[in-house]
Design a protein around this motif. Structure first.
Motif, PDB file in Angstrom:
ATOM      1  N   VAL A  78      32.315  42.180  38.744  1.00 49.40           N
ATOM      2  CA  VAL A  78      33.269  41.155  38.793  1.00 49.40           C
ATOM      3  C   VAL A  78      34.601  42.105  39.098  1.00 49.40           C
ATOM      4  O   VAL A  78      35.569  41.704  40.064  1.00 49.40           O
ATOM      5  CB  VAL A  78      33.823  40.485  37.507  1.00 49.40           C
ATOM      6  CG1 VAL A  78      34.970  39.833  37.378  1.00 49.40           C
ATOM      7  CG2 VAL A  78      32.540  39.725  36.911  1.00 49.40           C
ATOM      8  N   VAL A  79      34.815  43.227  38.581  1.00 46.28           N
ATOM      9  CA  VAL A  79      35.953  44.149  38.977  1.00 46.28           C
ATOM     10  C   VAL A  79      35.664  44.682  40.400  1.00 46.28           C
ATOM     11  O   VAL A  79      36.748  44.729  41.278  1.00 46.28           O
ATOM     12  CB  VAL A  79      35.835  45.425  38.013  1.00 46.28           C
ATOM     13  CG1 VAL A  79      36.975  46.364  38.715  1.00 46.28           C
ATOM     14  CG2 VAL A  79      36.362  45.072  36.575  1.00 46.28           C
ATOM     15  N   LYS A  80      34.535  44.796  40.931  1.00 49.35           N
ATOM     16  CA  LYS A  80      34.177  45.052  42.364  1.00 49.35           C
ATOM     17  C   LYS A  80      34.727  43.944  43.361  1.00 49.35           C
ATOM     18  O   LYS A  80      35.316  44.412  44.412  1.00 49.35           O
ATOM     19  CB  LYS A  80      32.807  45.376  42.448  1.00 49.35           C
ATOM     20  CG  LYS A  80      32.322  45.664  44.047  1.00 49.35           C
ATOM     21  CD  LYS A  80      30.933  45.809  44.274  1.00 49.35           C
ATOM     22  CE  LYS A  80      30.508  46.382  45.492  1.00 49.35           C
ATOM     23  NZ  LYS A  80      29.000  46.438  45.707  1.00 49.35           N
ATOM     24  N   ALA A  85      38.925  42.844  47.373  1.00 51.81           N
ATOM     25  CA  ALA A  85      40.137  41.945  47.860  1.00 51.81           C
ATOM     26  C   ALA A  85      41.248  42.893  47.953  1.00 51.81           C
ATOM     27  O   ALA A  85      42.291  42.756  48.876  1.00 51.81           O
ATOM     28  CB  ALA A  85      40.613  41.031  46.893  1.00 51.81           C
ATOM     29  N   LEU A  86      41.541  43.929  47.069  1.00 52.92           N
ATOM     30  CA  LEU A  86      42.616  44.939  47.149  1.00 52.92           C
ATOM     31  C   LEU A  86      42.334  45.860  48.329  1.00 52.92           C
ATOM     32  O   LEU A  86      43.350  45.889  49.092  1.00 52.92           O
ATOM     33  CB  LEU A  86      42.542  46.004  46.213  1.00 52.92           C
ATOM     34  CG  LEU A  86      43.354  47.081  46.038  1.00 52.92           C
ATOM     35  CD1 LEU A  86      44.856  46.774  46.269  1.00 52.92           C
ATOM     36  CD2 LEU A  86      43.156  48.030  44.851  1.00 52.92           C
ATOM     37  N   ASP A  87      41.309  46.182  48.831  1.00 51.77           N
ATOM     38  CA  ASP A  87      40.997  46.656  49.837  1.00 51.77           C
ATOM     39  C   ASP A  87      41.343  45.940  51.387  1.00 51.77           C
ATOM     40  O   ASP A  87      41.694  46.545  52.210  1.00 51.77           O
ATOM     41  CB  ASP A  87      39.472  47.466  50.219  1.00 51.77           C
ATOM     42  CG  ASP A  87      39.416  48.558  50.949  1.00 51.77           C
ATOM     43  OD1 ASP A  87      40.163  49.258  50.749  1.00 51.77           O
ATOM     44  OD2 ASP A  87      38.386  48.555  51.776  1.00 51.77           O
ATOM     45  N   LEU A 158      48.134  45.855  41.029  1.00 47.64           N
ATOM     46  CA  LEU A 158      48.139  45.541  39.796  1.00 47.64           C
ATOM     47  C   LEU A 158      47.321  44.400  39.344  1.00 47.64           C
ATOM     48  O   LEU A 158      46.725  44.144  38.003  1.00 47.64           O
ATOM     49  CB  LEU A 158      49.608  45.273  39.558  1.00 47.64           C
ATOM     50  CG  LEU A 158      50.710  46.437  39.543  1.00 47.64           C
ATOM     51  CD1 LEU A 158      52.066  45.630  39.399  1.00 47.64           C
ATOM     52  CD2 LEU A 158      50.460  47.474  38.774  1.00 47.64           C
ATOM     53  N   LEU A 159      47.012  43.638  39.966  1.00 47.48           N
ATOM     54  CA  LEU A 159      46.076  42.477  39.903  1.00 47.48           C
ATOM     55  C   LEU A 159      44.597  42.929  39.468  1.00 47.48           C
ATOM     56  O   LEU A 159      43.742  42.329  38.942  1.00 47.48           O
ATOM     57  CB  LEU A 159      46.088  41.524  41.168  1.00 47.48           C
ATOM     58  CG  LEU A 159      47.175  40.445  41.077  1.00 47.48           C
ATOM     59  CD1 LEU A 159      47.222  39.749  42.497  1.00 47.48           C
ATOM     60  CD2 LEU A 159      46.926  39.477  39.967  1.00 47.48           C
ATOM     61  N   GLU A 192      43.833  36.771  49.510  1.00 47.95           N
ATOM     62  CA  GLU A 192      42.582  37.244  49.114  1.00 47.95           C
ATOM     63  C   GLU A 192      42.484  37.279  47.387  1.00 47.95           C
ATOM     64  O   GLU A 192      41.259  36.857  46.982  1.00 47.95           O
ATOM     65  CB  GLU A 192      42.559  38.516  49.351  1.00 47.95           C
ATOM     66  CG  GLU A 192      42.468  38.948  50.837  1.00 47.95           C
ATOM     67  CD  GLU A 192      43.604  38.786  51.510  1.00 47.95           C
ATOM     68  OE1 GLU A 192      43.765  38.543  52.888  1.00 47.95           O
ATOM     69  OE2 GLU A 192      44.641  38.458  50.890  1.00 47.95           O
ATOM     70  N   PHE A 193      43.546  37.246  46.825  1.00 45.94           N
ATOM     71  CA  PHE A 193      43.415  37.299  45.172  1.00 45.94           C
ATOM     72  C   PHE A 193      43.625  35.703  44.828  1.00 45.94           C
ATOM     73  O   PHE A 193      42.992  35.343  43.704  1.00 45.94           O
ATOM     74  CB  PHE A 193      44.437  37.868  44.668  1.00 45.94           C
ATOM     75  CG  PHE A 193      44.147  39.462  44.390  1.00 45.94           C
ATOM     76  CD1 PHE A 193      43.239  39.953  43.558  1.00 45.94           C
ATOM     77  CD2 PHE A 193      44.468  40.096  45.622  1.00 45.94           C
ATOM     78  CE1 PHE A 193      43.051  41.193  43.274  1.00 45.94           C
ATOM     79  CE2 PHE A 193      44.101  41.629  45.422  1.00 45.94           C
ATOM     80  CZ  PHE A 193      43.257  42.033  44.153  1.00 45.94           C
TER      81      PHE A 193
END
Length: 264
Positions: A78-80, A85-87, A158-159, A192-193
């Motif tokens: 889930v964190v991946k 999305a951050l990348d 931060l998300l 993305e988020f």
């Protein structure tokens, strides 16, 4: 794939079978899981009450594999999703900086290279990926620079961190934190988020189960990683029994009696 001239085109690709909804590796994983459970037999399969896995477990359940088991989403995966999305946001920001005047140039070999802020951002990937407590002083400085110069990217960071902290909280608090995170992601101007928020809403039941039961397959994945390392060490062995013995000694709880040694 879509062609501008011919529209949607169906083509053979090496990573998926014709008509399949998933990659070859994914289908092979499901087939292996079904075969393994078949070898266990109905009685032993009925004793399995909880399953911790990624999306593969959802597909397996649709196919009737372990329908009675409670499926728990693995926190790491889930964190991946949030890290991926951050990348994507990081790459978008980097490409935008490269297109600005002075954002790119030529290196000594004549190749195109990032310059200025684009170069700084390119080297800040690990500062965004790593947990804050593991950052070096230089990486903290880069993160502070991103917060000042690229607020959209910093918000994505931060998300990602907010979702990671959901799994560090107690179950009751974590569920409330997850709901707040979903609201935050839905209000975010970062597509993305927003998309990730919809995915997590669809998986909320399995995430809640993971928070309730504290179930994770981290130990199994750690064991698999160690076995892969032992496999590399075992290159050159003539028989697989040597590799099996090598794995059983550190991972199987075997404590053979050795001469002139006192068991501990």
């Amino acid at each position: 794939m879509t062609c501008g001239e011919h529209g949607v085109v169906v083509a053979m690709v090496p990573w998926a079978r014709h008509g399949a909804g998933h990659t070859r590796d994914f289908d092979d994983t499901i087939a292996w899981l079904a075969t393994t459970l078949e070898l266990l037999g109905p009685a032993r399969c009925a004793e399995i009450t909880h399953v911790s896995a990624d999306a593969a477990a959802r597909i397996a359940r649709r196919r009737g594999v372990l329908p009675q088991a409670v499926r728990c989403a693995h926190p790491f995966h889930v964190v991946k999703w949030a890290t991926e999305a951050l990348d994507q946001v990081r790459r978008q920001t980097w490409n935008a900086l490269r297109r600005e005047p002075g954002g790119s140039g030529r290196d000594r070999r004549g190749r195109r290279a990032s310059t200025g802020p684009a170069q700084h951002l390119k080297r800040a990937r690990w500062a965004l990926w790593k947990n804050p407590e593991n950052l070096t002083g230089r990486q903290r400085h880069k993160l502070a620079w991103i917060a000042k110069t690229e607020p959209r990217l910093h918000r994505a960071y931060l998300l990602k961190e907010g979702l990671r902290h959901v799994f560090a909280a107690p179950a009751h608090d974590a569920k409330q934190a997850l709901q707040r995170w979903l609201s935050w992601a839905a209000r975010s101007p970062i597509p993305e988020f927003v998309k990730l928020g919809r995915t997590i809403r669809a998986e909320r039941e399995t995430i809640h189960a993971s928070l309730d039961h504290g179930l994770s397959n981290a130990l199994i994945e750690s064991t698999n990683t160690k076995i892969r390392l032992l496999t590399r060490i075992a290159f050159g062995f003539k028989h697989p029994d040597a590799l099996i013995s090598l794995a059983l000694l550190p991972l199987g709880g075997y404590r053979p009696a050795l001469p002139d040694r006192t068991p501990t």
